[in-house]
Design a protein around this motif. Structure first.
Motif, PDB file in Angstrom:
ATOM      1  N   SER A   2       8.002  -3.889  -8.441  1.00 54.76           N
ATOM      2  CA  SER A   2       7.299  -4.962  -7.752  1.00 54.76           C
ATOM      3  C   SER A   2       5.999  -5.310  -8.475  1.00 54.76           C
ATOM      4  O   SER A   2       5.466  -4.517  -9.251  1.00 54.76           O
ATOM      5  CB  SER A   2       6.992  -4.532  -6.318  1.00 54.76           C
ATOM      6  N   ARG A   3       5.481  -6.507  -8.189  1.00 58.13           N
ATOM      7  CA  ARG A   3       4.194  -6.899  -8.766  1.00 58.13           C
ATOM      8  C   ARG A   3       3.094  -5.953  -8.303  1.00 58.13           C
ATOM      9  O   ARG A   3       2.167  -5.656  -9.052  1.00 58.13           O
ATOM     10  CB  ARG A   3       3.865  -8.323  -8.352  1.00 58.13           C
ATOM     11  N   ARG A   4       3.211  -5.522  -7.060  1.00 54.41           N
ATOM     12  CA  ARG A   4       2.222  -4.594  -6.505  1.00 54.41           C
ATOM     13  C   ARG A   4       2.165  -3.304  -7.330  1.00 54.41           C
ATOM     14  O   ARG A   4       1.093  -2.789  -7.643  1.00 54.41           O
ATOM     15  CB  ARG A   4       2.596  -4.301  -5.058  1.00 54.41           C
ATOM     16  N   ASP A  51       8.097  -0.332   3.776  1.00 56.14           N
ATOM     17  CA  ASP A  51       8.966  -0.410   2.593  1.00 56.14           C
ATOM     18  C   ASP A  51      10.393   0.043   2.856  1.00 56.14           C
ATOM     19  O   ASP A  51      11.158   0.249   1.934  1.00 56.14           O
ATOM     20  CB  ASP A  51       8.373   0.409   1.442  1.00 56.14           C
ATOM     21  N   ARG A  55      12.797  -5.716   0.219  1.00 59.41           N
ATOM     22  CA  ARG A  55      13.015  -6.194  -1.151  1.00 59.41           C
ATOM     23  C   ARG A  55      11.735  -6.877  -1.588  1.00 59.41           C
ATOM     24  O   ARG A  55      11.464  -8.016  -1.213  1.00 59.41           O
ATOM     25  CB  ARG A  55      14.197  -7.158  -1.206  1.00 59.41           C
ATOM     26  N   ALA A  56      10.901  -6.171  -2.331  1.00 55.19           N
ATOM     27  CA  ALA A  56       9.604  -6.700  -2.730  1.00 55.19           C
ATOM     28  C   ALA A  56       9.750  -7.644  -3.905  1.00 55.19           C
ATOM     29  O   ALA A  56      10.720  -7.580  -4.659  1.00 55.19           O
ATOM     30  CB  ALA A  56       8.669  -5.542  -3.108  1.00 55.19           C
ATOM     31  N   PRO A  57       8.777  -8.565  -4.074  1.00 50.77           N
ATOM     32  CA  PRO A  57       8.823  -9.456  -5.240  1.00 50.77           C
ATOM     33  C   PRO A  57       8.830  -8.655  -6.533  1.00 50.77           C
ATOM     34  O   PRO A  57       8.058  -7.708  -6.689  1.00 50.77           O
ATOM     35  CB  PRO A  57       7.534 -10.280  -5.093  1.00 50.77           C
ATOM     36  N   ARG A  58       9.709  -9.024  -7.444  1.00 52.26           N
ATOM     37  CA  ARG A  58       9.836  -8.291  -8.699  1.00 52.26           C
ATOM     38  C   ARG A  58       8.957  -8.902  -9.777  1.00 52.26           C
ATOM     39  O   ARG A  58       8.608 -10.073  -9.739  1.00 52.26           O
ATOM     40  CB  ARG A  58      11.288  -8.300  -9.182  1.00 52.26           C
ATOM     41  N   LEU A 423      12.827   0.130  -3.067  1.00 52.02           N
ATOM     42  CA  LEU A 423      13.443  -1.154  -3.420  1.00 52.02           C
ATOM     43  C   LEU A 423      14.964  -1.036  -3.421  1.00 52.02           C
ATOM     44  O   LEU A 423      15.529  -0.125  -4.015  1.00 52.02           O
ATOM     45  CB  LEU A 423      12.964  -1.607  -4.795  1.00 52.02           C
TER      46      LEU A 423
END
Length: 454
Positions: A2-4, A51, A55-58, A423
């Motif tokens: 993820s971006r995070r 979490d 599905r977090a931003p990739r 994820l």
């Protein structure tokens, strides 16, 4: 990943680069850098979400490799403190730098089968580094090593570590300032191989295995484990016999068991961490309000730590209290520590009142508790809050050095691994909904690549 997690890894790299340069020198800009990273850690913790099954931003799958390569550059450009001669120090930096670059290459996208080899490469690099510093500096001039070595010898004779004085210590000579399981976990290195630092190196390795397993051995998790093994300044941590690995191994095992839905089993390693060093108790309010662990397990873990400590405390409570409480409270400020406390002292001559110190720590701790109670936060977010609380405590401490900030960085890496493990390769399904099968490609067309989940 993820971006995070990408932002988190970059924050980690900045933290460890600053910490490596700080040994042993005070610079106001190092403290300023710590404050910036601490603010970023708090922001990442505050924006954390649940979490489970999400599905977090990739972002680019190349980020872990880029951070490992950046770590290699830090090794080659920022000398770590050491008592080795110049050639020995250069060799250590080359081993760590080359290992970082090699792992970065093995974790590049499209090389999924190389993750095991990447982890093995990091283990070899860390192992060679540990051997170089332990053999090359057989008697480091620091009180921690003297204390742990002689504590192990005293335990072998059946003595209490709190009733001993330390011969030849360049610092503390009349107190074992840690809780007893620091001695228990490090003594095997002395008994089996002649030096407690071998045990500390093994504890870091075990922690790295937990980090990778926590993230299900996905690319970001393997990268986090490799970064723990090859962190900037890691050679100094082992050479100086700093004791934070005794805490980390318990917290890492706790996180792995919680992720594996074995939260009651996770009570045991948490109790060991609590019985190793005093400041772990600051994390208990966070674990108590986090629904996936809760106050009952937290109370049991605290009770278990009490049981583990009891043989030493009850056999000589006066010595135990003197060493673990009074000694810690009476430690004088050291002007070469890079904290807000020493910044104010060095620049103005004023010592921060204990009320101010307490308000800063309690403010961050209270913010974390409120955040964890008000909205669902996953394991990655909880670990980031744990890092934030210890970071705040370090910043207002009279004495805080590379080892304390290394532990903060290790919790940050645990958070990255937890995020990677959460994820899913596919978007979450509604209750009762079947996963649709992908349509067959037209004749002559190639099938789309399958998701990797990392």
């Amino acid at each position: 990943m993820s971006r995070r997690d990408a932002q988190t890894l970059l924050a980690w790299c900045g933290l460890l680069a600053l910490a490596t340069h700080s040994v042993v020198r005070y610079r106001w800009w190092i403290v300023a850098g710590y404050v910036v990273v601490a603010a970023l850690v708090v922001a990442l913790a505050w924006t954390a979400h649940d979490d489970r099954g999400g599905r977090a931003p990739r972002t680019g799958a190349w980020v872990p490799s880029a951070v490992l390569a950046l770590t290699g550059l830090v090794h080659l450009s920022v000398p770590a403190f050491s008592y080795l001669d110049d050639s020995g120090q250069l060799l250590v930096r080359i081993v760590l730098g080359v290992s970082s670059f090699a792992v970065a290459g093995l974790l590049l996208p499209g090389r999924g089968a190389s993750r095991g080899l990447a982890f093995a490469t990091a283990v070899v690099g860390a192992g060679v580094t540990a051997a170089l510093v332990v053999v090359g500096d057989p008697a480091p001039r620091i009180d921690v090593w003297v204390i742990l070595q002689q504590a192990a010898d005293g335990m072998a004779r059946g003595d209490s570590v709190y009733a001993l004085d330390w011969v030849g210590s360049p610092g503390i000579s009349d107190a074992f300032a840690y809780l007893p399981w620091t001695a228990v976990l490090t003594a095997p290195g002395r008994w089996l191989a002649g030096d407690v630092r071998w045990a500390l190196a093994v504890l870091v390795l075990l922690s790295a295995v937990c980090v990778a397993a926590l993230g299900r051995w996905r690319r970001a998790a393997v990268a986090a484990a490799a970064l723990l093994l090859l962190a900037p300044g890691s050679s100094t941590l082992v050479e100086q016999a700093w004791t934070e690995p005794t805490v980390l191994v318990g917290l890492a095992a706790w996180a792995w068991l919680v992720r594996a839905d074995r939260a009651w089993w996770a009570v045991a390693p948490l109790a060991v961490a609590l019985a190793s060093k005093q400041h772990v108790v600051a994390l208990l309010p966070l674990l108590a309000v986090w629904p996936r662990f809760g106050w009952r397990r937290t109370v049991v873990a605290a009770g278990g730590a009490g049981v583990l400590v009891a043989p030493w405390a009850l056999s000589g409570f006066g010595d135990f209290w003197h060493d673990t409480v009074r000694t810690m409270l009476e430690l004088p400020p050291l002007t070469f520590a890079d904290t807000l406390y020493t910044l104010v002292l060095n620049e103005t001559g004023v010592q921060l009142p204990i009320v101010v110190v307490g308000l800063v720590v309690l403010g961050v701790l209270g913010t974390a508790v409120v955040a964890l109670r008000r909205r669902p936060v996953g394991l990655a977010g909880l670990l980031m809050w744990c890092a934030a609380v210890l970071f705040a405590a370090n910043l207002v401490n009279r004495q805080a050095f590379y080892n304390q900030f290394w532990l903060v960085g290790a919790l940050v890496l645990l958070s990255v691994a937890a995020g990677a493990g959460s994820l899913s390769a596919d978007p979450p399904r509604r209750h009762g909904e079947r996963r649709a099968r992908p349509a067959a490609p037209p004749a002559g067309a190639s099938a789309p690549p399958s998701p990797t989940g990392d």
